[in-house]
Write a protein that holds these residues in place. Sequence first.
Motif, PDB file in Angstrom:
ATOM      1  N   UNK A  26       0.853  -1.193   0.000  1.00 45.02           N
ATOM      2  CA  UNK A  26       0.000   0.000   0.000  1.00 45.02           C
ATOM      3  C   UNK A  26       0.888   1.242   0.000  1.00 45.02           C
ATOM      4  N   UNK A  27       0.313   2.363  -0.461  1.00 45.66           N
ATOM      5  CA  UNK A  27       1.096   3.584  -0.627  1.00 45.66           C
ATOM      6  C   UNK A  27       1.124   4.456   0.612  1.00 45.66           C
ATOM      7  N   UNK A  28       0.112   4.362   1.465  1.00 47.33           N
ATOM      8  CA  UNK A  28       0.042   5.197   2.662  1.00 47.33           C
ATOM      9  C   UNK A  28      -1.263   4.969   3.387  1.00 47.33           C
ATOM     10  N   UNK A  29      -1.442   5.719   4.492  1.00 46.78           N
ATOM     11  CA  UNK A  29      -2.651   5.589   5.315  1.00 46.78           C
ATOM     12  C   UNK A  29      -3.319   6.949   5.444  1.00 46.78           C
ATOM     13  N   UNK A  30      -4.660   6.979   5.358  1.00 41.33           N
ATOM     14  CA  UNK A  30      -5.417   8.217   5.547  1.00 41.33           C
ATOM     15  C   UNK A  30      -6.718   7.920   6.283  1.00 41.33           C
ATOM     16  N   UNK A  31      -7.246   8.945   6.937  1.00 42.70           N
ATOM     17  CA  UNK A  31      -8.528   8.809   7.649  1.00 42.70           C
ATOM     18  C   UNK A  31      -9.623   9.441   6.820  1.00 42.70           C
ATOM     19  N   UNK A  32     -10.860   8.938   6.991  1.00 42.32           N
ATOM     20  CA  UNK A  32     -11.974   9.498   6.233  1.00 42.32           C
ATOM     21  C   UNK A  32     -13.290   9.149   6.921  1.00 42.32           C
ATOM     22  N   UNK A  33     -14.155  10.163   7.013  1.00 42.46           N
ATOM     23  CA  UNK A  33     -15.493   9.935   7.572  1.00 42.46           C
ATOM     24  C   UNK A  33     -16.586  10.441   6.635  1.00 42.46           C
ATOM     25  N   UNK A  34     -16.226  10.792   5.411  1.00 39.15           N
ATOM     26  CA  UNK A  34     -17.202  11.283   4.445  1.00 39.15           C
ATOM     27  C   UNK A  34     -17.879  10.105   3.743  1.00 39.15           C
ATOM     28  N   UNK A  35     -19.157  10.262   3.460  1.00 35.49           N
ATOM     29  CA  UNK A  35     -19.867   9.215   2.726  1.00 35.49           C
ATOM     30  C   UNK A  35     -19.384   9.150   1.264  1.00 35.49           C
ATOM     31  N   UNK A  36     -19.196  10.316   0.652  1.00 39.98           N
ATOM     32  CA  UNK A  36     -18.673  10.372  -0.719  1.00 39.98           C
ATOM     33  C   UNK A  36     -17.248  10.920  -0.653  1.00 39.98           C
ATOM     34  N   UNK A  37     -16.289  10.019  -0.707  1.00 37.63           N
ATOM     35  CA  UNK A  37     -14.889  10.426  -0.540  1.00 37.63           C
ATOM     36  C   UNK A  37     -14.075  10.232  -1.818  1.00 37.63           C
ATOM     37  N   UNK A  38     -14.747  10.171  -2.948  1.00 40.90           N
ATOM     38  CA  UNK A  38     -14.077   9.843  -4.208  1.00 40.90           C
ATOM     39  C   UNK A  38     -12.862  10.725  -4.490  1.00 40.90           C
ATOM     40  N   UNK A  39     -13.011  12.048  -4.353  1.00 37.11           N
ATOM     41  CA  UNK A  39     -11.932  12.960  -4.724  1.00 37.11           C
ATOM     42  C   UNK A  39     -10.826  13.035  -3.685  1.00 37.11           C
ATOM     43  N   UNK A  40     -11.001  12.388  -2.529  1.00 36.99           N
ATOM     44  CA  UNK A  40     -10.002  12.491  -1.470  1.00 36.99           C
ATOM     45  C   UNK A  40      -9.200  11.212  -1.263  1.00 36.99           C
ATOM     46  N   UNK A  41      -9.668  10.101  -1.795  1.00 36.11           N
ATOM     47  CA  UNK A  41      -8.982   8.827  -1.572  1.00 36.11           C
ATOM     48  C   UNK A  41      -7.785   8.698  -2.509  1.00 36.11           C
ATOM     49  N   UNK A  42      -6.621   8.437  -1.958  1.00 36.74           N
ATOM     50  CA  UNK A  42      -5.413   8.262  -2.746  1.00 36.74           C
ATOM     51  C   UNK A  42      -5.331   6.829  -3.255  1.00 36.74           C
ATOM     52  N   UNK A  43      -4.756   6.673  -4.426  1.00 36.80           N
ATOM     53  CA  UNK A  43      -4.647   5.355  -5.039  1.00 36.80           C
ATOM     54  C   UNK A  43      -3.781   4.433  -4.191  1.00 36.80           C
ATOM     55  N   UNK A  44      -4.234   3.182  -4.021  1.00 39.47           N
ATOM     56  CA  UNK A  44      -3.509   2.135  -3.288  1.00 39.47           C
ATOM     57  C   UNK A  44      -3.293   2.486  -1.819  1.00 39.47           C
ATOM     58  N   UNK A  45      -4.208   3.254  -1.251  1.00 38.81           N
ATOM     59  CA  UNK A  45      -4.057   3.666   0.144  1.00 38.81           C
ATOM     60  C   UNK A  45      -4.886   2.785   1.081  1.00 38.81           C
ATOM     61  N   UNK A  46      -4.570   2.907   2.386  1.00 37.26           N
ATOM     62  CA  UNK A  46      -5.353   2.267   3.451  1.00 37.26           C
ATOM     63  C   UNK A  46      -6.212   3.350   4.092  1.00 37.26           C
ATOM     64  N   UNK A  47      -7.520   3.114   4.200  1.00 36.13           N
ATOM     65  CA  UNK A  47      -8.451   4.101   4.759  1.00 36.13           C
ATOM     66  C   UNK A  47      -8.861   3.658   6.171  1.00 36.13           C
ATOM     67  N   UNK A  48      -8.723   4.578   7.126  1.00 34.70           N
ATOM     68  CA  UNK A  48      -9.163   4.335   8.509  1.00 34.70           C
ATOM     69  C   UNK A  48     -10.447   5.116   8.755  1.00 34.70           C
ATOM     70  N   UNK A  49     -11.437   4.456   9.335  1.00 36.53           N
ATOM     71  CA  UNK A  49     -12.719   5.112   9.593  1.00 36.53           C
ATOM     72  C   UNK A  49     -13.411   4.468  10.785  1.00 36.53           C
TER      73      UNK A  49
END
Length: 481
Positions: A26-49
Motif C-alpha cells: 500500500x502507498x500510505x494511510x489516511x482517515x476518512x469519515x465522508x460518505x462520498x470520498x471519491x476525490x479524497x482517496x489516494x490510489x492504493x491507500x489504506x483508509x481508517x474510519x
Amino acid sequence: MLEFEWLFNQSALEIRPICMPSSATFSGVQTNELEDATEFIKQDSVVLTIAIAFKDREDELAKYLTHLAEAGAVAVGIGTGLIFPTVPQSVIDAAHELGIGLFEVPRPIAFISIVSAVHQELNRRNDIAQRRLLDAQETLTHTATRGSLTDLLHETAYLLDGELRIVNERGEVVMETSPPLGHKFFTSYDMTTHGERSHTLKAESEHPFSAEDRSLIRHCAGLADMLLARPVELRQARNELNSFALRLTLGLPDATSPSQTLPATLDFPRDKDGFTRPVIALAEDSRSLERAHNALDAQLETHGQFLYTAQFDKHSFVALFSGDADTKDIVAMFGNSMRVLRVAIGKRIASTELAFDHVQELLDRARPLPLGEYLSPHSQNMPWLNASAVRKALASRRRETINVLRTIDAESNSDLARTLTVYLRKGGQLNQTAEALNVHRHTVRNRVAHIEKVCEIDLSEPTVFAELLFAVVQESASGSD
C-alpha cells in the motif's frame, strides 16, 4: 510502497486482520469519515474510519466499502468501540467479495498512531533508498572515469538487476550488456543530441523500475553521453586512425610514418545499405588545402560526425561521406573554403569496393574545374576534348577570342575575358553571371555586346556558344592558352 505484512506485524498498533487484501503493498494511510470520498482517496491507500456517518445505518456500511474500493483504497481499517462494537458481518462478507483488505482497530488505538508509524517507516525507507542511490551514482562516476563505456553499462545493469543497451539515431545497437531477453518491464532515456548524432539508453528488467532506478538510469545516460561525445584530443586521434585506415585501403603511402603499424579495419561512413561516397578536394597550394581540411573537420564535428580523409598528394585529399549524403550538403560542409577548391563528388559505392582507381578518376575530373566549382556524380566527362585535332581547333578559337580579349583587358584595365568565361560557364544566364562577377546584370549585357562586336561572333548562335565553352573547359584542363 509498504507491505501489509509489515503493518500487521506492528504489535504496538494492535491491528486485528479480518480479511487479507489481494494487494501485497500500500502507498500510505489516511482517515476518512465522508460518505462520498471519491476525490479524497489516494490510489492504493489504506483508509481508517469509525463509520460515524453510518450510525444506525449498518446495512449501508457494506456499500460504503464498495465505494472506497472503487475510489482506489486497497484496505480499510474500521475503528470499533465508538459507533460499532465489532466489525459487522455484512462488511466482512463485502470485503471478501471485493478482494479488499479489512482489519479492526481497537478503541484504545488512536488512528494518528497508525498514520504516524506508517509515515516514519516511509521516511526511513526513503532515506535508505537515497543513500543507496548516492552510493550507486558515486560507483558509476568512478567507473566512468576509467573511460570504459562497457564497464559503465555492466556496472549499471548489475545495480539495477536488469539489462542495458545504447542505440543510435538509426536504431543500431552501439553497445549492450546482453541481447534482448524479453523482460517484462522497460524504460528508456534519450541522451543529448550532438548535431545529427543521438543516442538512447534502454533498460529492461523482470521487476518494475523504482524512482531511484530511473534516477540511476539518467545518471548512467549522462556519463555514457560524455564518453560517447569524445573530447577534442580523442577526436583528433580518431581522425588520424580513420585517415590511416583509408590510406591503407587505397594503397597510398604514408610519408609521415611509413613504419607505423595500425589496424586497417575501421568503420568508414556508410549508409544503411553499406554504401560510401568518395569526394576529392583539390587546392592551388598546401596551405589552402590544410585550411579546407580543418574547415571540413569543424563542420563535421558540429554534425556529430567524424572526419574520414587521406591526403592524395600535396594539393589534394580524398574524403569519405555516407552513401546517402546529398551533393549540396557535402559542398556546404566545406563552407567558405570552397572558394579555393575544386571538388569532384563521386557516386555511392560499396565501402568494400573502394579503391585507388576511384579516387584517381575523381582527381582527373576535378583538375579542369575553375576554383570554387564542384562536379556532381551526375556530371558527364568529355574525354574527346583531349583529342589532338579538337585541341588544335579549340586553341585556334581561343586565340581569336579569349586571347584578343585578354590583350584588350591589359590595355584598358577591363574584365572582358573573365566576363566571357563566366558567361559561358553559367550557360549564358545574365543574372547568374552578374552574381558571380558581383556586377549589375546590365553591365554584363553591355560587356557581352562589346565582346560580340570586338570578336565578331554571335553568342546567341548555339554552335558558336558551345565551341567557345569547350575552348574554355579545355584550357582549364590543360592550363595553356
